[in-house]
Design a protein around this motif. Structure first.
Motif, PDB file in Angstrom:
ATOM      1  N   GLU A   1     -80.201 -47.409  56.749  1.00 58.47           N
ATOM      2  CA  GLU A   1     -80.592 -46.725  55.522  1.00 58.47           C
ATOM      3  C   GLU A   1     -80.044 -45.306  55.458  1.00 58.47           C
ATOM      4  O   GLU A   1     -79.717 -44.806  54.387  1.00 58.47           O
ATOM      5  CB  GLU A   1     -82.118 -46.689  55.388  1.00 58.47           C
ATOM      6  CG  GLU A   1     -82.728 -48.023  55.039  1.00 58.47           C
ATOM      7  CD  GLU A   1     -82.297 -48.516  53.664  1.00 58.47           C
ATOM      8  OE1 GLU A   1     -82.234 -47.701  52.723  1.00 58.47           O
ATOM      9  OE2 GLU A   1     -82.016 -49.714  53.551  1.00 58.47           O
ATOM     10  N   SER A   2     -79.938 -44.643  56.585  1.00 58.12           N
ATOM     11  CA  SER A   2     -79.466 -43.260  56.575  1.00 58.12           C
ATOM     12  C   SER A   2     -77.944 -43.162  56.460  1.00 58.12           C
ATOM     13  O   SER A   2     -77.416 -42.090  56.206  1.00 58.12           O
ATOM     14  CB  SER A   2     -79.923 -42.535  57.840  1.00 58.12           C
ATOM     15  OG  SER A   2     -79.253 -43.046  58.966  1.00 58.12           O
TER      16      SER A   2
ATOM     17  N   ALA B   1     -83.453 -48.051  60.195  1.00 58.78           N
ATOM     18  CA  ALA B   1     -83.433 -46.615  59.895  1.00 58.78           C
ATOM     19  C   ALA B   1     -82.006 -46.083  59.911  1.00 58.78           C
ATOM     20  O   ALA B   1     -81.612 -45.306  59.034  1.00 58.78           O
ATOM     21  CB  ALA B   1     -84.285 -45.861  60.908  1.00 58.78           C
TER      22      ALA B   1
ATOM     23  N   PHE C   1     -86.639 -51.615  63.781  1.00 58.60           N
ATOM     24  CA  PHE C   1     -86.940 -50.388  63.040  1.00 58.60           C
ATOM     25  C   PHE C   1     -85.818 -49.373  63.200  1.00 58.60           C
ATOM     26  O   PHE C   1     -85.403 -48.724  62.240  1.00 58.60           O
ATOM     27  CB  PHE C   1     -88.257 -49.775  63.496  1.00 58.60           C
ATOM     28  CG  PHE C   1     -89.470 -50.544  63.074  1.00 58.60           C
ATOM     29  CD1 PHE C   1     -89.550 -51.162  61.840  1.00 58.60           C
ATOM     30  CD2 PHE C   1     -90.549 -50.654  63.929  1.00 58.60           C
ATOM     31  CE1 PHE C   1     -90.666 -51.866  61.455  1.00 58.60           C
ATOM     32  CE2 PHE C   1     -91.680 -51.359  63.556  1.00 58.60           C
ATOM     33  CZ  PHE C   1     -91.731 -51.974  62.320  1.00 58.60           C
TER      34      PHE C   1
END
Length: 64
Positions: free
Chosen positions: A26-27, A23, A19
């Protein structure tokens, strides 16, 4: 600790790591972090290379 308990802890640790990785990916922070680490490794490699060259020169002077 039982084998089942170790499996549960390993599974949760793996899930949280995935996760976090997704994350960051994606950022866009993961790309920046990779570039920063690559720049640091290149500069560290340049320092090591320069120190190896100076050691080789010192060895050449000592051999004469």
């Amino acid at each position: 600790m039982s084998f089942f308990g170790e499996l549960m802890i390993g599974g949760w640790t793996t899930a949280l790591a995935m996760f976090g990785f997704l994350a960051l990916n994606e950022s866009g922070n993961l790309v920046r972090a990779r570039r920063r680490i690559a720049g640091w490794l290149e500069s560290a490699a340049a320092v090591v290379h320069a120190s190896e060259e100076s050691l080789q020169q010192d060895r050449g002077v000592a051999a004469r």
